[in-house]
Scaffold this motif. Structure first.
Motif, PDB file in Angstrom:
ATOM      1  N   ALA A  54       0.802  -1.223   0.000  1.00 26.90           N
ATOM      2  CA  ALA A  54       0.000   0.000   0.000  1.00 26.90           C
ATOM      3  C   ALA A  54       0.840   1.282   0.000  1.00 26.90           C
ATOM      4  O   ALA A  54       0.571   2.189  -0.771  1.00 26.90           O
ATOM      5  CB  ALA A  54      -0.966  -0.019   1.176  1.00 26.90           C
ATOM      6  N   PRO A  55       1.896   1.380   0.835  1.00 25.85           N
ATOM      7  CA  PRO A  55       2.666   2.625   0.830  1.00 25.85           C
ATOM      8  C   PRO A  55       3.297   2.919  -0.524  1.00 25.85           C
ATOM      9  O   PRO A  55       3.417   4.063  -0.924  1.00 25.85           O
ATOM     10  CB  PRO A  55       3.728   2.387   1.901  1.00 25.85           C
ATOM     11  CG  PRO A  55       3.124   1.362   2.801  1.00 25.85           C
ATOM     12  CD  PRO A  55       2.330   0.473   1.886  1.00 25.85           C
ATOM     13  N   ALA A  56       3.705   1.874  -1.266  1.00 22.11           N
ATOM     14  CA  ALA A  56       4.314   2.110  -2.570  1.00 22.11           C
ATOM     15  C   ALA A  56       3.312   2.791  -3.504  1.00 22.11           C
ATOM     16  O   ALA A  56       3.657   3.741  -4.206  1.00 22.11           O
ATOM     17  CB  ALA A  56       4.796   0.799  -3.160  1.00 22.11           C
ATOM     18  N   TYR A  57       2.082   2.292  -3.502  1.00 21.66           N
ATOM     19  CA  TYR A  57       1.066   2.900  -4.368  1.00 21.66           C
ATOM     20  C   TYR A  57       0.771   4.316  -3.888  1.00 21.66           C
ATOM     21  O   TYR A  57       0.711   5.253  -4.691  1.00 21.66           O
ATOM     22  CB  TYR A  57      -0.189   2.030  -4.346  1.00 21.66           C
ATOM     23  CG  TYR A  57      -1.306   2.482  -5.257  1.00 21.66           C
ATOM     24  CD1 TYR A  57      -1.053   2.823  -6.581  1.00 21.66           C
ATOM     25  CD2 TYR A  57      -2.623   2.546  -4.802  1.00 21.66           C
ATOM     26  CE1 TYR A  57      -2.078   3.213  -7.425  1.00 21.66           C
ATOM     27  CE2 TYR A  57      -3.656   2.928  -5.638  1.00 21.66           C
ATOM     28  CZ  TYR A  57      -3.373   3.269  -6.953  1.00 21.66           C
ATOM     29  OH  TYR A  57      -4.399   3.652  -7.781  1.00 21.66           O
ATOM     30  N   ASN A  58       0.612   4.460  -2.575  1.00 21.10           N
ATOM     31  CA  ASN A  58       0.313   5.798  -2.053  1.00 21.10           C
ATOM     32  C   ASN A  58       1.432   6.781  -2.349  1.00 21.10           C
ATOM     33  O   ASN A  58       1.175   7.935  -2.699  1.00 21.10           O
ATOM     34  CB  ASN A  58       0.060   5.725  -0.539  1.00 21.10           C
ATOM     35  CG  ASN A  58      -1.291   5.124  -0.228  1.00 21.10           C
ATOM     36  OD1 ASN A  58      -2.164   5.060  -1.100  1.00 21.10           O
ATOM     37  ND2 ASN A  58      -1.468   4.665   0.998  1.00 21.10           N
ATOM     38  N   SER A  59       2.674   6.338  -2.211  1.00 20.41           N
ATOM     39  CA  SER A  59       3.768   7.273  -2.466  1.00 20.41           C
ATOM     40  C   SER A  59       3.868   7.572  -3.956  1.00 20.41           C
ATOM     41  O   SER A  59       4.230   8.681  -4.353  1.00 20.41           O
ATOM     42  CB  SER A  59       5.088   6.735  -1.913  1.00 20.41           C
ATOM     43  OG  SER A  59       5.498   5.601  -2.632  1.00 20.41           O
ATOM     44  N   CYS A  60       3.509   6.606  -4.783  1.00 20.06           N
ATOM     45  CA  CYS A  60       3.484   6.865  -6.230  1.00 20.06           C
ATOM     46  C   CYS A  60       2.412   7.900  -6.558  1.00 20.06           C
ATOM     47  O   CYS A  60       2.649   8.828  -7.336  1.00 20.06           O
ATOM     48  CB  CYS A  60       3.213   5.565  -6.995  1.00 20.06           C
ATOM     49  SG  CYS A  60       3.128   5.803  -8.782  1.00 20.06           S
ATOM     50  N   LEU A  61       1.229   7.746  -5.960  1.00 22.41           N
ATOM     51  CA  LEU A  61       0.162   8.731  -6.189  1.00 22.41           C
ATOM     52  C   LEU A  61       0.608  10.113  -5.721  1.00 22.41           C
ATOM     53  O   LEU A  61       0.328  11.127  -6.379  1.00 22.41           O
ATOM     54  CB  LEU A  61      -1.116   8.309  -5.456  1.00 22.41           C
ATOM     55  CG  LEU A  61      -1.790   7.027  -5.942  1.00 22.41           C
ATOM     56  CD1 LEU A  61      -2.996   6.705  -5.056  1.00 22.41           C
ATOM     57  CD2 LEU A  61      -2.220   7.130  -7.396  1.00 22.41           C
ATOM     58  N   ALA A  62       1.315  10.154  -4.601  1.00 20.88           N
ATOM     59  CA  ALA A  62       1.806  11.440  -4.101  1.00 20.88           C
ATOM     60  C   ALA A  62       2.824  12.035  -5.069  1.00 20.88           C
ATOM     61  O   ALA A  62       2.802  13.234  -5.353  1.00 20.88           O
ATOM     62  CB  ALA A  62       2.421  11.256  -2.715  1.00 20.88           C
TER      63      ALA A  62
END
Ligand SMILES: [Zn+2]
Length: 234
Positions: A54-62
């Motif tokens: 999840a953090p990888a996707y969230n950081s990508c979105l950021a």
């Protein structure tokens, strides 16, 4: 083939408004802060795998939001037979140096691919257009992204089957010119030919795989740009 494992949780389906992910990240923090209702502290559990995608996707979105792209996160979908849309976005526009850049005919793309594309569009394509052709970029034309299919003539899935690839076909400039891979790779003016080769080379620095007209006849009319961990540029 997809570099990222599936999200452990299915995100709610339904249309979401385009977001800038700085806002999204703040909302997530706010939600996290609001969810701390008083209760007994959880017992620490030892697990064999603490890794979460999840953090990888969230950081990508950021990251994508920080690049001032406009996009909508899409729900994960599995279509079977090696075809899926995992951690994808609908990319509406990306940022150029002076204005937003439109993108035509683009379906779902993985966030990782969208992020690489946003960087290439601004620092590779828009700047090359101004420096070589004397006009800024306004729009990138594509022949699509997600498609549940094999690599032509093979028995393995294309990067398109996981929304990890975009076929880029043309570039529209502020002065009205349109430079297409099919029309100008070989038959364009010297400046147009140089522009296409310069942006092909810069794509090779930002995407794992880039295939163009010099690769084979199937790519005479587009650049295939793909987010993969391996590297191949032709
Ligand atoms: Zn392709």
């Amino acid at each position: 083939m997809h570099p990222w494992p599936a999200s452990p949780r299915r995100r709610p389906s339904g249309k979401l408004p385009p977001i800038r992910c700085a806002v999204s990240a703040l909302s997530a923090l706010a939600l996290a802060a609001c969810s701390s209702a008083p209760q007994a502290p959880p017992t620490p559990r030892r697990t064999t795998n603490n890794w979460s995608p999840a953090p990888a996707y969230n950081s990508c979105l950021a990251d994508l939001g920080n690049k001032e792209a406009t996009f909508t996160p899409l729900p994960d979908q599995y279509f079977g037979a090696g075809c899926s849309n995992i951690q994808t976005v609908k990319l509406l526009s990306v940022r150029g140096d002076y204005s937003a850049l439109g993108i035509t005919n683009l379906g779902p793309v993985t966030c990782r691919l969208a992020d690489a594309f946003a960087g290439w569009a601004r620092y590779g394509v828009d700047r090359a257009a101004r420096q070589i052709l004397g006009s800024q970029l306004v729009r990138i034309e594509t022949m699509g992204s997600y498609s549940c299919r094999n690599v032509a003539g093979s028995d393995h899935r294309s990067g398109h089957a996981t929304a990890s690839a975009i076929d880029v076909s043309g570039f529209v400039l502020a002065d009205g010119r349109r430079v297409s891979v099919l029309g100008q790779w070989n038959a364009g003016t010297p400046q147009e030919r140089e522009f296409l080769r310069v942006i092909h080379t810069s794509a090779c620095r930002r995407f794992g795989m880039v295939l163009g007209p010099d690769y084979n006849a199937a790519h005479r009319n587009h650049f295939h740009v793909e987010a993969v961990d391996s590297h191949f540029c032709r």
